[in-house]
Design an enzyme around this catalytic site. Structure first.
Site, PDB file in Angstrom:
ATOM      1  N   SER A  48      -3.812   3.039   1.978  1.00 27.27           N
ATOM      2  CA  SER A  48      -2.680   2.184   1.652  1.00 27.27           C
ATOM      3  C   SER A  48      -1.954   2.702   0.410  1.00 27.27           C
ATOM      4  O   SER A  48      -1.491   3.836   0.374  1.00 27.27           O
ATOM      5  CB  SER A  48      -3.186   0.746   1.480  1.00 27.27           C
ATOM      6  N   ASP A  86      -2.858  -1.688   7.940  1.00 28.28           N
ATOM      7  CA  ASP A  86      -3.403  -1.268   6.651  1.00 28.28           C
ATOM      8  C   ASP A  86      -4.836  -0.756   6.759  1.00 28.28           C
ATOM      9  O   ASP A  86      -5.700  -1.398   7.356  1.00 28.28           O
ATOM     10  CB  ASP A  86      -3.352  -2.469   5.704  1.00 28.28           C
TER      11      ASP A  86
END
Length: 295
Positions: A56, A177
């Protein structure tokens, strides 16, 4: 800590099968700490790494680092991500994004683009991995970006379910994510041959992950995306397991952690410039101390 000779050992390390990996955790605005650490590494020209693994925001920060764009991450957090166009609660309550990655990626291109060509050139012969989560299965996907798909993979790795209402597709596969399924991917670095693993955390070492928002997202996504919902339900447990691996790695693996202090005040959605600057400075100090002691 073990010193690494500067240039002449790359072939010797490869022959011995020992790789040095840099792993960087995500965490939204908490990534300002790793931005400071990586800027300190760049300042000291400290880069003994053969493998880079990011999740991320950590993958985004690593991209600027390998591209040689010192200071870019700090500008992104304090000039772009702190703007209301990126984070807006009212928009979220009306059914839109809380964190609008579409706007942010467009802003990157207009105001402070990533030098993808330099990044790809810097990791040639090494390895760069961005962790994503498969929407279909909820399992981690370890993607190696090239110049062509680098930005799309970073966006996929940063697509926090519910906070960003949508998924990013890479080669036709919807992804979310990476922190949902593998928040601290040191074990993946080991599977790729790393025997010394430097992990830059975005939470203080003794602090774990809360599961409130993830449980809500799992409930809302259960019917349409059961695989992702399962991963969200156990994301806090996955974090605890990964942190325990760092504290007790397998025999023959050395894990060195750089974590923010307990006084860190930046959270996932913090926009206060004074807090961001303070935790960036903390990252700078930690990175400088680590680079000096490692050498």
């Amino acid at each position: 800590m073990r010193a690494i000779p500067p240039d002449s050992t790359r072939r010797a390390k490869a022959a011995a099968g020992r790789r040095i990996a840099l792993v960087v955790e995500g965490g939204g605005m908490r990534g300002i700490f790793s931005a400071g650490v990586l800027d300190a590494f760049a300042e000291a020209r400290f880069d003994p790494f053969d493998l880079y693994v990011g999740v991320s925001a950590g993958a985004c920060n690593l991209s600027s680092f390998v591209a040689g764009q010192r200071g870019r991450n700090y500008r992104i957090y304090t000039r772009l991500m702190a703007r209301p166009e990126f984070m807006r609660l009212g928009r979220f309550l009306r059914g839109g994004h809380f964190m609008d990655l579409d706007w942010l990626w467009d802003a990157f291109g207009r105001e402070d683009p990533l030098d993808v060509r330099s990044a790809a050139r810097a990791v040639r012969g090494k390895g760069f991995v961005a962790v994503c989560t498969s929407v279909a299965t909820g399992l981690p996907r370890y993607l190696e970006p090239s110049g062509r798909d680098w930005l799309a993979i970073l966006k996929a790795s940063s697509s926090i379910p519910l906070i960003y209402r949508g998924f990013t597709e890479v080669d036709g596969e919807p992804l979310a994510d990476g922190g949902v399924s593998d928040p601290l991917p040191a074990a993946e670095a080991r599977r790729r041959g790393a025997r010394t693993i430097v992990v830059v955390r975005s939470r203080p070492a003794g602090r774990s992950k809360r599961n409130g928002m993830d449980r809500l997202a799992a409930l809302l996504l259960l019917r349409r995306h059961p695989g992702l919902a399962r991963a969200l339900r156990r994301s806090a447990a996955a974090y605890r397991e990964a942190a325990a691996w760092l504290d007790a790695p397998p025999v023959g693996v050395e894990v060195l952690q750089i974590a923010p202090p307990e006084t860190m005040r930046t959270g996932r959605t913090t926009r206060a410039l004074s807090l961001l600057m303070s935790d960036y400075e903390s990252g700078l100090l930690s990175g400088r101390a680590f680079a000096a002691s490692y050498r």
